[in-house]
Design a protein around this motif. Structure first.
Motif, mmCIF file in Angstrom:
data_model
loop_
_atom_site.group_PDB
_atom_site.id
_atom_site.type_symbol
_atom_site.label_atom_id
_atom_site.label_comp_id
_atom_site.label_asym_id
_atom_site.label_seq_id
_atom_site.Cartn_x
_atom_site.Cartn_y
_atom_site.Cartn_z
ATOM 1 N N SER A 157 -3.917 -61.020 -22.680
ATOM 2 C CA SER A 157 -4.317 -59.858 -21.887
ATOM 3 C C SER A 157 -5.534 -60.150 -21.023
ATOM 4 C CB SER A 157 -4.600 -58.659 -22.805
ATOM 5 O OG SER A 157 -5.661 -58.949 -23.694
ATOM 6 N N THR A 158 -6.439 -61.008 -21.519
ATOM 7 C CA THR A 158 -7.645 -61.343 -20.754
ATOM 8 C C THR A 158 -7.588 -62.747 -20.166
ATOM 9 O OG1 THR A 158 -8.778 -62.181 -22.738
ATOM 10 C CG2 THR A 158 -9.047 -59.843 -22.222
ATOM 11 N N HIS A 159 -6.516 -63.481 -20.484
ATOM 12 C CA HIS A 159 -6.352 -64.860 -20.012
ATOM 13 C C HIS A 159 -7.575 -65.712 -20.359
ATOM 14 C CE1 HIS A 159 -2.799 -63.515 -17.872
ATOM 15 N NE2 HIS A 159 -3.513 -62.591 -17.272
ATOM 16 N N SER A 160 -7.989 -65.608 -21.615
ATOM 17 C CA SER A 160 -9.185 -66.334 -22.046
ATOM 18 C C SER A 160 -8.949 -66.983 -23.403
ATOM 19 C CB SER A 160 -10.389 -65.388 -22.135
ATOM 20 O OG SER A 160 -10.151 -64.368 -23.088
ATOM 21 N N TYR A 161 -9.732 -68.028 -23.686
ATOM 22 C CA TYR A 161 -9.674 -68.738 -24.955
ATOM 23 C C TYR A 161 -10.827 -68.284 -25.842
ATOM 24 C CZ TYR A 161 -6.519 -71.884 -22.450
ATOM 25 O OH TYR A 161 -5.485 -72.408 -21.732
ATOM 26 N N GLN A 162 -10.559 -68.187 -27.132
ATOM 27 C CA GLN A 162 -11.593 -67.763 -28.081
ATOM 28 C C GLN A 162 -11.564 -68.697 -29.285
ATOM 29 O OE1 GLN A 162 -10.222 -63.811 -28.864
ATOM 30 N NE2 GLN A 162 -10.970 -62.965 -26.935
ATOM 31 N N PHE A 163 -12.751 -68.952 -29.858
ATOM 32 C CA PHE A 163 -12.825 -69.777 -31.057
ATOM 33 C C PHE A 163 -12.504 -68.925 -32.280
ATOM 34 C CE2 PHE A 163 -15.830 -72.143 -28.254
ATOM 35 C CZ PHE A 163 -15.083 -73.324 -28.185
ATOM 36 N N LYS A 164 -11.840 -69.536 -33.255
ATOM 37 C CA LYS A 164 -11.511 -68.856 -34.499
ATOM 38 C C LYS A 164 -12.161 -69.607 -35.661
ATOM 39 C CE LYS A 164 -8.819 -65.897 -35.152
ATOM 40 N NZ LYS A 164 -8.991 -64.453 -35.396
ATOM 41 N N TYR A 179 -16.585 -78.388 -34.278
ATOM 42 C CA TYR A 179 -17.581 -77.864 -35.215
ATOM 43 C C TYR A 179 -16.971 -76.650 -35.911
ATOM 44 C CZ TYR A 179 -20.712 -80.676 -32.307
ATOM 45 O OH TYR A 179 -21.307 -81.712 -31.607
ATOM 46 N N LEU A 180 -16.828 -76.730 -37.213
ATOM 47 C CA LEU A 180 -16.186 -75.649 -37.971
ATOM 48 C C LEU A 180 -17.198 -74.601 -38.415
ATOM 49 C CD1 LEU A 180 -13.889 -77.776 -40.316
ATOM 50 C CD2 LEU A 180 -13.312 -76.763 -38.098
ATOM 51 N N ARG A 181 -16.735 -73.365 -38.512
ATOM 52 C CA ARG A 181 -17.577 -72.327 -39.125
ATOM 53 C C ARG A 181 -17.757 -72.679 -40.600
ATOM 54 N NH1 ARG A 181 -17.784 -68.201 -35.387
ATOM 55 N NH2 ARG A 181 -15.992 -68.096 -33.966
ATOM 56 N N LYS A 182 -18.914 -72.359 -41.125
ATOM 57 C CA LYS A 182 -19.221 -72.748 -42.501
ATOM 58 C C LYS A 182 -18.859 -71.683 -43.530
ATOM 59 C CE LYS A 182 -22.932 -75.957 -41.255
ATOM 60 N NZ LYS A 182 -24.352 -76.344 -41.476
ATOM 61 N N ASN A 183 -18.333 -70.568 -43.077
ATOM 62 C CA ASN A 183 -18.032 -69.494 -44.027
ATOM 63 C C ASN A 183 -16.548 -69.149 -44.076
ATOM 64 O OD1 ASN A 183 -17.996 -68.459 -41.427
ATOM 65 N ND2 ASN A 183 -18.637 -66.416 -42.065
ATOM 66 N N THR A 260 -5.894 -68.746 -44.287
ATOM 67 C CA THR A 260 -7.273 -68.260 -44.220
ATOM 68 C C THR A 260 -7.364 -66.904 -43.523
ATOM 69 O OG1 THR A 260 -7.751 -69.241 -42.054
ATOM 70 C CG2 THR A 260 -8.063 -70.651 -43.982
ATOM 71 N N GLY A 261 -6.219 -66.313 -43.137
ATOM 72 C CA GLY A 261 -6.215 -65.120 -42.297
ATOM 73 C C GLY A 261 -6.695 -63.857 -42.979
ATOM 74 N N PRO A 262 -6.735 -62.740 -42.235
ATOM 75 C CA PRO A 262 -7.232 -61.467 -42.774
ATOM 76 C C PRO A 262 -6.343 -60.873 -43.864
ATOM 77 C CG PRO A 262 -6.311 -61.154 -40.596
ATOM 78 C CD PRO A 262 -6.379 -62.631 -40.809
ATOM 79 N N PHE A 263 -5.102 -61.357 -43.982
ATOM 80 C CA PHE A 263 -4.202 -60.920 -45.042
ATOM 81 C C PHE A 263 -3.592 -62.140 -45.720
ATOM 82 C CE2 PHE A 263 -4.371 -57.342 -42.178
ATOM 83 C CZ PHE A 263 -4.341 -56.231 -43.006
ATOM 84 N N TYR A 264 -3.229 -61.974 -46.984
ATOM 85 C CA TYR A 264 -2.474 -63.011 -47.679
ATOM 86 C C TYR A 264 -1.138 -62.417 -48.127
ATOM 87 C CZ TYR A 264 -4.076 -60.778 -52.056
ATOM 88 O OH TYR A 264 -4.337 -59.883 -53.066
ATOM 89 N N ILE A 265 -0.165 -63.278 -48.330
ATOM 90 C CA ILE A 265 1.163 -62.832 -48.740
ATOM 91 C C ILE A 265 1.169 -62.633 -50.249
ATOM 92 C CG2 ILE A 265 3.615 -63.392 -48.835
ATOM 93 C CD1 ILE A 265 3.248 -65.055 -46.326
ATOM 94 N N GLY A 283 -14.076 -63.331 -40.662
ATOM 95 C CA GLY A 283 -14.342 -62.509 -39.487
ATOM 96 C C GLY A 283 -14.819 -61.132 -39.910
ATOM 97 N N TYR A 284 -13.906 -60.380 -40.496
ATOM 98 C CA TYR A 284 -14.250 -59.060 -41.031
ATOM 99 C C TYR A 284 -13.092 -58.611 -41.899
ATOM 100 C CZ TYR A 284 -11.481 -58.156 -36.863
ATOM 101 O OH TYR A 284 -10.511 -58.201 -35.900
ATOM 102 N N ARG A 285 -13.384 -57.775 -42.836
ATOM 103 C CA ARG A 285 -12.366 -57.295 -43.758
ATOM 104 C C ARG A 285 -11.540 -56.235 -43.046
ATOM 105 N NH1 ARG A 285 -9.324 -53.565 -46.841
ATOM 106 N NH2 ARG A 285 -9.451 -54.036 -49.062
#
Length: 537
Positions: A157-164, A179-183, A260-265, A283-285
């Motif tokens: 929608s914004t035609h942009s790249y974001q880090f995860k 460089y990975l996030r540490k959390n 690692t996503g916001p939900f698990y199966i 990221g956030y719950r």
């Protein structure tokens, strides 16, 4: 672990009458005596049995059984081992440890004093895959995009790249430092490290469907636990590759794929998939505690619902696109140039002439900036036969096209192929035309590049009919992706004009969404971002 041993330890006794303790433990004195001897032989404790009336047995502990067992069970309290851990919660723990274990288990089970926020989604098809490397269909992507995270993501929608998962990536001509996030935690509670990323990239590099995309990688070097360096040659599209769901970071354990996503199966079968919110998501719950996807084969419309919603007046219909379809001229086709032009024109016109609520009234295409129109050919040929190969899941649509062709005395011989054959890019197909299905995920320039070069069948048939295709490949690899649009448009126009590859239709459907749901991202491609959904009270 032994339940009796924990119960005995937490009696906190150093001297005791065996008759009294056996009653407390609800076992016989003989059973207690045998157990004491066995525990002593195992080095857990030492004891001196009472001799004479009124004397007590004394015991000296060599291990803190309560702490030892607590640590073992706490490690089991993960989404994937919870069923194994639950059996231990009724054991005789110390009050402190029992409270910790029950609280942790309740978090995983989604139990809290407040009412649970649960979303129910009824869909026609279940996902075909659970492993990110295998994902090819839109139904699997819709679900697994909530379960797995990639290093980067692309926002259409914004035609942009974001880090995860990546905090930052330094892209250079022949290498990239990640460089990975540490959390970031896997669903089993372990941390994501450089070793995990390296393992995933190497697995993708040898995977049948992805090895072409990752072939430029020459080496992966671990710099630090959260820093790695990827060496490559001629890889301007590396950023786009890292956004693909197939390149999500995962691990395997206990016969499960762990993301690692916001939900698990929590549960997955042919009838239902249950997603539960991951409490440690970096990221956030998610606001939702649970998403239940229920599969009903004869369902006409997908829909969302929440337990308190009873009337249909409280829903609104949202139109989504399940994918778009291209026609590919097969290398061995016996159609003449005039016949191919006739078929191209009729397929384009069928979108407007066939009354079908599931087909969008415009041809589907990747390159939105270049919409081409096939005019009626001067030599419009009739009374010939064409063999069309297509994925079996669009049979209803193909039967409509067959009847449409019949109006022009054109006999369409339909040859459906099973869904796995259509996904696996089989090149040995005997026919004139193949209907190829896709769905949008990444940048247009990258989507078109992968259509031409990553798909084995597509590349085989096009390269044998368009000599310049392989030469263009080297131009792609020697230029930045920001310059790919010109090449895309040049190739696209040639293939379109030559009736070799062209868009024909989109498949659309209605999704019913309760008005109480806020931020439901039912996008044009049907992706559901459950982590952003809120239920209005």
């Amino acid at each position: 672990m032994e339940r009796l041993l924990l119960s005995f330890y937490n009696l906190n006794l150093t001297a005791f009458h065996q008759s009294e303790v056996s009653k407390q433990l609800n076992i016989s004195q003989k059973h207690l005596s045998r157990s004491l001897r066995r525990w002593q032989e195992d080095g857990i404790l030492s004891y001196v049995s009472a001799r004479g009336r009124g004397n007590k047995t004394t015991v000296e502990w060599h291990m803190n059984i309560n702490q030892l067992y607590f640590e073992r069970v706490f490690k089991l309290l993960t989404p994937y081992l919870l069923s194994e851990a639950i059996q231990y919660l009724t054991w005789d723990w110390s009050l402190e440890h029992k409270q910790i274990l029950i609280t942790k288990a309740n978090q995983l089970l989604g139990i809290s004093p407040e009412k649970q926020d649960k979303l129910i989604v009824r869909k026609r098809y279940a996902p075909l895959f659970e492993h990110p490397l295998e994902v090819l269909d839109i139904n699997s992507s819709n679900i697994l995009s909530n379960v797995y995270d990639t290093l980067m993501t692309y926002n259409r929608s914004t035609h942009s790249y974001q880090f995860k998962i990546a905090q930052h990536i330094d892209f250079q001509t022949d290498y990239a430092v990640i460089y990975l996030r540490k959390n970031v935690s896997f669903h089993d509670g372990t941390q994501v490290t450089s070793e995990d990323v390296k393992r995933c990239l190497l697995s993708a590099k040898v995977h049948q469907e992805l090895k072409v995309l990752l072939s430029p990688i020459t080496d992966i070097e671990i710099i630090q636990p959260y820093i790695l360096k990827v060496h490559y040659q001629h890889y301007p599209h590396f950023k786009d590759v890292l956004c693909k769901l197939n390149l999500a970071i995962y691990k395997q354990g206990n016969n499960r794929i762990i993301g690692t996503g916001p939900f698990y199966i929590d549960e997955n079968n042919d009838f239902q998939t249950v997603l539960k919110a991951f409490e440690q998501y970096y990221g956030y719950r998610a606001y939702l505690d649970e998403v239940d996807l229920i599969y009903i084969p004869k369902l006409k419309h997908s829909d969302y619902s929440i337990e308190d919603l009873q009337t249909s007046n409280d829903v609104e219909d949202v139109q989504v696109t399940d994918g778009f379809y291209y026609a590919l001229s097969l290398h061995q086709s016996r159609l003449s140039e005039t016949q191919r032009a006739t078929i191209h024109y009729l397929l384009q016109q069928s979108v407007y002439d066939i009354a079908d609520q599931h087909t969008k009234l415009s041809p589907g295409h990747i390159l939105e900036g270049q919409v081409l129109q096939c005019m009626r050919p001067e030599k419009f040929e009739q009374s010939f036969s064409i063999t069309i190969i297509y994925p079996s899941y669009i049979e209803k649509k193909m039967l409509q096209i067959k009847r449409y062709f019949h109006q022009f005395a054109i006999e369409a011989v339909l040859k459906p192929v099973d869904i796995m054959t259509s996904f696996n890019s089989e090149i040995t197909m005997d026919g004139d035309l193949y209907i190829h299905g896709m769905y949008f995920t990444e940048a247009d320039s990258f989507e078109y590049f992968t259509l031409l070069y990553q798909n084995t069948m597509m590349h085989f048939h096009l390269s044998n009919q368009f000599d310049a295709l392989n030469a263009y490949y080297h131009q792609y690899l020697s230029s930045d992706t920001t310059h790919w649009d010109d090449m895309n448009h040049t190739i696209n126009k040639h293939l379109f004009d030559a009736h070799l590859l062209y868009p024909i239709f989109n498949i659309v459907r209605e999704v019913q969404v309760p008005k109480q749901i806020v931020n439901a991202q039912v996008t044009s491609t049907g992706f559901y971002n459950f982590d952003e959904v809120v239920i209005r009270k």
